[in-house]
Design an enzyme around this catalytic site. Sequence first.
Site, short mmCIF file in Angstrom:
data_model
loop_
_atom_site.label_atom_id
_atom_site.label_comp_id
_atom_site.label_asym_id
_atom_site.label_seq_id
_atom_site.Cartn_x
_atom_site.Cartn_y
_atom_site.Cartn_z
N HIS A 60 146.07 46.43 12.59
CA HIS A 60 146.81 46.58 11.34
C HIS A 60 146.89 48.04 10.90
O HIS A 60 146.17 48.48 10.01
CB HIS A 60 146.11 45.73 10.27
CG HIS A 60 146.86 45.62 8.98
ND1 HIS A 60 148.22 45.85 8.87
CD2 HIS A 60 146.43 45.30 7.72
CE1 HIS A 60 148.58 45.67 7.60
NE2 HIS A 60 147.52 45.36 6.90
N CYS B 225 151.02 47.37 2.84
CA CYS B 225 151.22 46.78 4.17
C CYS B 225 152.68 46.47 4.46
O CYS B 225 153.07 46.34 5.62
CB CYS B 225 150.39 45.51 4.32
SG CYS B 225 148.68 45.70 3.78
#
Length: 379
Positions: free
Chosen positions: A321, A80
């Site tokens: 995301h 991420c």
Amino acid sequence: MSTAMVWGVGTSDYGLFPERRVESLAWEAVAEAVRDAGITPGEIDAIVVGSVFGPPGVATRVQRGLGIPGVPVWTVENACASSTSAFHEAVEAVRFGRFGCVLVLGVDQMSTLFSGAIVPEATDPEGASSLPLPGLYALAAQRYVGEFGVTPEQLAAVAVKNKRNGLDNPRAQLRTSAPTTEEVLASRMIAEPLTMLQCCPTSDGAGAAIVGGDRGNRDDLLVEASAMVSGALWDHRSDDVWGYASVARAAEKAFAQAGRPPSEIDVMEVHDAFTIGEILTLEALGIAPRGKGAELAPAGHTTRDGAQPVNPSGGLLSRGHPLGATGTAQIAEVVWQLRGRAGPRQVARHGVGLVETMGGGAAGMDGNACVVTILSTQP
């Protein structure tokens, strides 16, 4: 060492776009960033791309589309934190004089790869036991609830805040309504105690930033600090829950670079893939004492009109995301906030902003990487 500045930022919309080519998302973000910086593609000296699931060659195809063959281009994969790791590399390159103008791109298209939660690598214990990432965060939440007595309502308050913020973000994936605490808690249980409205959606999207030296432009933002760490060895017997120590170590380095305490941060974008993530991150950053992070949202400290607004964009919980693009999306939001151009989601005090991105990784490690960046307006 030279000064590094953010000259411009741009993003695509965030959502599910399986019909689009991944390069088109990237070009949308890059075109906006180039216009925002007031440069031409020909002025870019190097390109750093952050992507987790990007197809092979995506960086080169983006470069070809920009019409700037021949400049160095490389790809960073740090889960991420991929595009904030790319941003960190660009900042270091400018600071040390390696390049004068670097394009940072984050991009991922999750909708063509996943229909639900991301499951860790099958050869890792979590993957072998079919423990997807919501389960890993739920274990952290369970431990935190056991140690500090956090209530379900305090967890839900993070989702209520960020989803309300997301209503004013036209690029966010989820912006149809602002749920109440009761609605958050009544939504489908994903991994106890995390209900569906406490989990971010997987998304498609891209973000871009142009990093260069000090050119005397008042619109450029000063990079006061950029700190990146990788995870240390970790298991469930460790003193801290998963990811906490990585964030704390990156934060310590960043605040030391900037010469500021956490109390001087005006606005933050932090990694809230799950509600417990924002709470733990704010403690690791030093915004709240250990065990007190869950009190910030209900008390209004982190709301958009609070003392230190957190995730005014709606965060990952609303924006979505797309792993490789999340970091650059966070940087773009903080840049817009610091310039005072965030529209209806603008916060009142906006001189200093912070971005934190934490990436998961292999089993037995305290995350893949964590990057903490501090930006400020020029005096």
